[in-house]
Design a protein around this motif. Structure first.
Motif, mmCIF file in Angstrom:
data_model
loop_
_atom_site.group_PDB
_atom_site.id
_atom_site.type_symbol
_atom_site.label_atom_id
_atom_site.label_comp_id
_atom_site.label_asym_id
_atom_site.label_seq_id
_atom_site.Cartn_x
_atom_site.Cartn_y
_atom_site.Cartn_z
ATOM 1 N N ALA A 30 0.845 -1.190 0.000
ATOM 2 C CA ALA A 30 0.000 0.000 0.000
ATOM 3 C C ALA A 30 0.880 1.239 0.000
ATOM 4 C CB ALA A 30 -0.908 0.006 1.224
ATOM 5 N N SER A 31 0.364 2.295 -0.602
ATOM 6 C CA SER A 31 1.077 3.564 -0.578
ATOM 7 C C SER A 31 0.080 4.689 -0.334
ATOM 8 C CB SER A 31 1.846 3.801 -1.879
ATOM 9 O OG SER A 31 0.956 3.982 -2.950
ATOM 10 N N TYR A 32 0.577 5.721 0.313
ATOM 11 C CA TYR A 32 -0.241 6.889 0.633
ATOM 12 C C TYR A 32 0.609 8.124 0.372
ATOM 13 C CZ TYR A 32 -2.621 10.466 3.359
ATOM 14 O OH TYR A 32 -3.249 11.612 3.744
ATOM 15 N N ARG A 33 0.042 9.066 -0.330
ATOM 16 C CA ARG A 33 0.701 10.350 -0.557
ATOM 17 C C ARG A 33 -0.244 11.425 -0.050
ATOM 18 N NH1 ARG A 33 1.875 10.979 -6.393
ATOM 19 N NH2 ARG A 33 -0.273 11.658 -6.455
ATOM 20 N N GLY A 34 0.196 12.170 0.940
ATOM 21 C CA GLY A 34 -0.642 13.167 1.590
ATOM 22 C C GLY A 34 -0.895 14.397 0.739
ATOM 23 N N LYS A 35 -1.667 15.291 1.290
ATOM 24 C CA LYS A 35 -1.994 16.554 0.619
ATOM 25 C C LYS A 35 -0.702 17.313 0.317
ATOM 26 C CE LYS A 35 -4.620 20.796 1.300
ATOM 27 N NZ LYS A 35 -5.518 21.525 2.208
ATOM 28 N N ARG A 36 -0.620 17.860 -0.906
ATOM 29 C CA ARG A 36 0.575 18.600 -1.333
ATOM 30 C C ARG A 36 0.180 19.945 -1.910
ATOM 31 N NH1 ARG A 36 3.197 15.392 -5.722
ATOM 32 N NH2 ARG A 36 1.061 14.873 -6.178
ATOM 33 N N LEU A 37 0.922 20.960 -1.530
ATOM 34 C CA LEU A 37 0.722 22.285 -2.098
ATOM 35 C C LEU A 37 1.379 22.371 -3.466
ATOM 36 C CD1 LEU A 37 1.395 24.644 0.941
ATOM 37 C CD2 LEU A 37 -0.799 24.063 -0.078
ATOM 38 N N THR A 38 0.765 23.115 -4.365
ATOM 39 C CA THR A 38 1.345 23.418 -5.667
ATOM 40 C C THR A 38 1.302 24.934 -5.835
ATOM 41 O OG1 THR A 38 -0.746 23.336 -6.887
ATOM 42 C CG2 THR A 38 0.437 21.247 -6.608
ATOM 43 N N PRO A 39 2.029 25.487 -6.783
ATOM 44 C CA PRO A 39 1.970 26.947 -6.984
ATOM 45 C C PRO A 39 0.563 27.449 -7.308
ATOM 46 C CG PRO A 39 3.858 26.039 -8.137
ATOM 47 C CD PRO A 39 3.053 24.872 -7.626
ATOM 48 N N GLN A 40 -0.274 26.611 -7.905
ATOM 49 C CA GLN A 40 -1.621 27.027 -8.288
ATOM 50 C C GLN A 40 -2.703 26.603 -7.302
ATOM 51 O OE1 GLN A 40 0.272 24.940 -10.307
ATOM 52 N NE2 GLN A 40 1.195 26.595 -11.492
ATOM 53 N N GLY A 41 -2.381 25.822 -6.279
ATOM 54 C CA GLY A 41 -3.388 25.316 -5.351
ATOM 55 C C GLY A 41 -2.847 24.151 -4.553
ATOM 56 N N TYR A 42 -3.515 22.991 -4.669
ATOM 57 C CA TYR A 42 -3.049 21.818 -3.925
ATOM 58 C C TYR A 42 -3.618 20.536 -4.530
ATOM 59 C CZ TYR A 42 -7.584 22.504 -1.640
ATOM 60 O OH TYR A 42 -8.922 22.692 -1.389
ATOM 61 N N LEU A 43 -2.986 19.420 -4.179
ATOM 62 C CA LEU A 43 -3.439 18.080 -4.543
ATOM 63 C C LEU A 43 -3.908 17.383 -3.283
ATOM 64 C CD1 LEU A 43 -0.456 17.067 -6.796
ATOM 65 C CD2 LEU A 43 -2.801 17.179 -7.543
ATOM 66 N N MET A 44 -5.043 16.738 -3.346
ATOM 67 C CA MET A 44 -5.556 15.994 -2.200
ATOM 68 C C MET A 44 -4.843 14.642 -2.090
ATOM 69 S SD MET A 44 -7.601 17.971 -0.700
ATOM 70 C CE MET A 44 -8.465 16.896 0.421
ATOM 71 N N PRO A 45 -4.927 13.983 -0.922
ATOM 72 C CA PRO A 45 -4.227 12.705 -0.723
ATOM 73 C C PRO A 45 -4.662 11.608 -1.704
ATOM 74 C CG PRO A 45 -5.002 13.575 1.359
ATOM 75 C CD PRO A 45 -5.609 14.430 0.282
ATOM 76 N N VAL A 46 -3.732 10.693 -1.971
ATOM 77 C CA VAL A 46 -3.982 9.547 -2.856
ATOM 78 C C VAL A 46 -3.530 8.283 -2.132
ATOM 79 C CG1 VAL A 46 -3.394 8.456 -5.051
ATOM 80 C CG2 VAL A 46 -3.629 10.933 -4.929
ATOM 81 N N THR A 47 -4.392 7.262 -2.157
ATOM 82 C CA THR A 47 -4.079 5.973 -1.534
ATOM 83 C C THR A 47 -4.306 4.866 -2.550
ATOM 84 O OG1 THR A 47 -4.874 6.802 0.584
ATOM 85 C CG2 THR A 47 -4.639 4.430 0.379
ATOM 86 N N VAL A 48 -3.426 3.879 -2.554
ATOM 87 C CA VAL A 48 -3.611 2.728 -3.440
ATOM 88 C C VAL A 48 -3.024 1.490 -2.766
ATOM 89 C CG1 VAL A 48 -1.482 3.057 -4.760
ATOM 90 C CG2 VAL A 48 -3.403 1.900 -5.822
ATOM 91 N N ALA A 49 -3.676 0.337 -2.994
ATOM 92 C CA ALA A 49 -3.203 -0.942 -2.452
ATOM 93 C C ALA A 49 -3.186 -1.977 -3.577
ATOM 94 C CB ALA A 49 -4.109 -1.418 -1.325
ATOM 95 N N ASN A 50 -2.180 -2.832 -3.564
ATOM 96 C CA ASN A 50 -2.039 -3.906 -4.544
ATOM 97 C C ASN A 50 -1.873 -5.232 -3.799
ATOM 98 O OD1 ASN A 50 -1.921 -2.038 -6.764
ATOM 99 N ND2 ASN A 50 0.179 -1.609 -6.186
ATOM 100 N N LEU A 51 -2.394 -6.298 -4.395
ATOM 101 C CA LEU A 51 -2.289 -7.626 -3.804
ATOM 102 C C LEU A 51 -1.624 -8.546 -4.810
ATOM 103 C CD1 LEU A 51 -3.056 -9.559 -1.448
ATOM 104 C CD2 LEU A 51 -5.142 -10.057 -2.742
ATOM 105 N N GLY A 52 -0.659 -9.316 -4.342
ATOM 106 C CA GLY A 52 0.043 -10.225 -5.229
ATOM 107 C C GLY A 52 0.126 -11.629 -4.664
ATOM 108 N N TYR A 53 0.270 -12.590 -5.557
ATOM 109 C CA TYR A 53 0.396 -13.999 -5.201
ATOM 110 C C TYR A 53 1.497 -14.605 -6.058
ATOM 111 C CZ TYR A 53 -0.629 -18.999 -5.191
ATOM 112 O OH TYR A 53 -0.526 -20.363 -5.119
ATOM 113 N N ARG A 54 2.315 -15.447 -5.444
ATOM 114 C CA ARG A 54 3.368 -16.145 -6.186
ATOM 115 C C ARG A 54 3.321 -17.623 -5.830
ATOM 116 N NH1 ARG A 54 9.659 -15.501 -4.992
ATOM 117 N NH2 ARG A 54 9.001 -16.739 -3.227
ATOM 118 N N ARG A 55 3.399 -18.446 -6.843
ATOM 119 C CA ARG A 55 3.454 -19.912 -6.672
ATOM 120 C C ARG A 55 4.712 -20.408 -7.374
ATOM 121 N NH1 ARG A 55 0.559 -24.245 -4.243
ATOM 122 N NH2 ARG A 55 1.128 -26.100 -5.389
#
Length: 119
Positions: A30-55
C-alpha cells in the motif's frame, strides 16, 4: 491568493508478506501520498493498495498474479486557486487490473536472498 501558505504532509509505503507454504506467498503493498501544495493550489491525498500472489512450481517455473488498486480507490483531486482562475480537476482510475504471468529461469538457479516484490 496572496500571502504565504504552509502544509505538513505524510507520504508512506508499506508491504506485508505472508509465506503461506514453502511454494506459496502473498504480498499486500500500500502507498499513501498526503496533501501537497502546488503553486496554483493543492493536490488531495492519494491511496492505493495492490495484492500479489506467487506460486513456485519448481526452481525454474513461477506463477505470479497481481491485482492492482485492490479497493478501487485510486482517485486524484487537484484544486486550483489563483487570482485569475479557480476550479478542480478530478481523475478516477476506474477498476482493478489483474496481471498473471509465468516466469521461467533458463540455465542455473539463482542463489542468494529472495527479494520479491509485486510492484
Amino acid at each position: 491568493m496572496a500571502g504565504t501558505r504552509a502544509n505538513t504532509g505524510f507520504t508512506g509505503k508499506g508491504t506485508l508478506d505472508y509465506q503461506a507454504s514453502v511454494v506459496d506467498r502473498l504480498q499486500l503493498s500500500a502507498s499513501y501520498r498526503g496533501k501537497r501544495l502546488t503553486p496554483q493550489g493543492y493536490l488531495m491525498p492519494v491511496t492505493v493498495a495492490n495484492l500479489g500472489y506467487r506460486r513456485q512450481f519448481d526452481e525454474q517455473l513461477t506463477l505470479v498474479a497481481t491485482v492492482s488498486d485492490l479497493f478501487n480507490s485510486q482517485r486524484m483531486l487537484r484544486v486550483y486557486e489563483t487570482p485569475g482562475f479557480s476550479g478542480t480537476y478530478r481523475r478516477h482510475q476506474r477498476g482493478q487490473v489483474l496481471y498473471v504471468g509465468l516466469s521461467y529461469a533458463f540455465g542455473g538457479t539463482k542463489k542468494g536472498k529472495d527479494d520479491f516484490t509485486y510492484e
